[in-house]
Write a protein that holds these residues in place. Structure first.
Motif, PDB file in Angstrom:
ATOM      1  N   ALA A 141       0.834  -1.212   0.000  1.00 14.50           N
ATOM      2  CA  ALA A 141       0.000   0.000   0.000  1.00 14.50           C
ATOM      3  C   ALA A 141       0.865   1.256   0.000  1.00 14.50           C
ATOM      4  N   VAL A 142       1.939   1.232   0.776  1.00 12.41           N
ATOM      5  CA  VAL A 142       2.855   2.377   0.809  1.00 12.41           C
ATOM      6  C   VAL A 142       3.505   2.548  -0.565  1.00 12.41           C
ATOM      7  N   ASN A 143       3.913   1.453  -1.176  1.00  9.11           N
ATOM      8  CA  ASN A 143       4.497   1.501  -2.516  1.00  9.11           C
ATOM      9  C   ASN A 143       3.479   2.047  -3.516  1.00  9.11           C
ATOM     10  N   LEU A 144       2.247   1.558  -3.445  1.00  7.02           N
ATOM     11  CA  LEU A 144       1.195   2.038  -4.341  1.00  7.02           C
ATOM     12  C   LEU A 144       0.987   3.545  -4.177  1.00  7.02           C
ATOM     13  N   ALA A 145       0.935   4.003  -2.937  1.00  6.55           N
ATOM     14  CA  ALA A 145       0.708   5.432  -2.671  1.00  6.55           C
ATOM     15  C   ALA A 145       1.844   6.298  -3.203  1.00  6.55           C
ATOM     16  N   ALA A 146       3.038   5.721  -3.328  1.00  2.00           N
ATOM     17  CA  ALA A 146       4.193   6.472  -3.815  1.00  2.00           C
ATOM     18  C   ALA A 146       4.181   6.635  -5.339  1.00  2.00           C
ATOM     19  N   HIS A 147       3.329   5.884  -6.032  1.00  2.00           N
ATOM     20  CA  HIS A 147       3.273   5.974  -7.495  1.00  2.00           C
ATOM     21  C   HIS A 147       2.409   7.158  -7.926  1.00  2.00           C
TER      22      HIS A 147
END
Length: 190
Positions: A141-147
Motif C-alpha cells: 500500500a505504501v508503494n502504491l501510494a508512492a506511485h
C-alpha cells in the motif's frame, strides 16, 4: 450491495480484472496485488479464528469485516469523475477501535525483554502469520501510494499499520498474556 449469481465470468481469462469502478487492470497490477494481500490477511485471520473464542474472537470478527471494507477502498481508486455510488472507505473510527482493542489486550501483558519468536500456542503462531502478511499488505500500500496517479487514503494506511500492531499484541494475549511467549535468545546456537 454485492450480488453474485455466477462465479466465473471468463472476463479475467486474459490476465485482467475489474476494479470496483469498472476499469480493467492487469492481475499483476500493484493495486490488485495490494488488495489481494489484504484478502490474504483476512484468510489468515479466518484460520486464526479456528483457535480463538470470547473477546479476542469478537475483535477478529470485526477486523475481518473491516478488511473487506479496506479491500473495497483499495479497489476503488479516487477518480475525478463522479461514481454512481458512494465508494466505501476506511474511516478514522475503525482505526480508533483497533487502538482501543490493542490497549485492552495489552493491559495485562508484561513488557518484553526480548523479541518474540512466532510460536507458543496455535492461535499465537497463526496470529504471527497474519501479522507478517498484513505487514506485506502495508508495504504494498505504501508503494502504491508512492506511485504517481495512484492514491491510497491515509486512513487505509493507518489501518494496516495499526492492524499489524494489533495482531502482534493479540499473539501475546493468545500466549497466556505473554507467559507462553517464545523469546529470541541472540546467538543462542553459535
Amino acid at each position: 450491495m454485492v450480488k453474485l449469481n455466477k462465479i466465473y465470468t471468463r472476463t479475467g481469462d486474459n490476465g485482467t480484472t475489474a476494479l470496483a469502478d469498472g476499469q480493467r487492470r492487469s492481475k499483476a497490477d500493484l493495486r490488485v496485488e495490494t488488495y489481494g494481500t489484504v484478502d490474504e490477511t483476512n484468510a489468515c485471520i479466518g484460520l486464526v479464528r479456528q483457535h480463538t473464542s470470547g473477546a479476542l474472537d469478537g475483535m477478529l470478527s470485526a477486523i475481518q469485516n473491516d478488511l473487506f471494507d479496506l479491500g473495497a477502498d483499495l479497489a476503488t481508486p479516487p477518480s475525478p469523475e463522479p461514481l454512481p455510488y458512494e465508494p466505501l472507505r476506511i474511516v478514522a473510527s475503525q482505526v480508533e477501535r483497533l487502538e482501543r482493542d490493542i490497549d485492552a489486550l495489552n493491559a495485562p501483558i508484561p513488557p518484553l525483554k526480548s523479541f518474540v519468536l512466532p510460536g507458543g500456542s496455535a492461535a499465537s503462531a497463526a496470529l504471527h502469520l497474519a501479522r507478517t502478511v498484513c505487514r506485506r499488505a502495508e508495504r504494498l500500500a505504501v508503494n502504491l501510494a508512492a506511485h504517481e496517479n495512484e492514491i491510497v487514503s491515509p486512513e487505509a494506511l493507518r489501518y494496516l499499520n495499526r492492524l499489524s500492531d494489533f495482531l502482534f499484541v493479540a499473539s501475546r494475549a493468545a500466549n497466556g498474556d505473554g507467559a507462553d511467549d517464545v523469546l529470541w535468545v541472540p546467538g543462542a546456537n553459535r
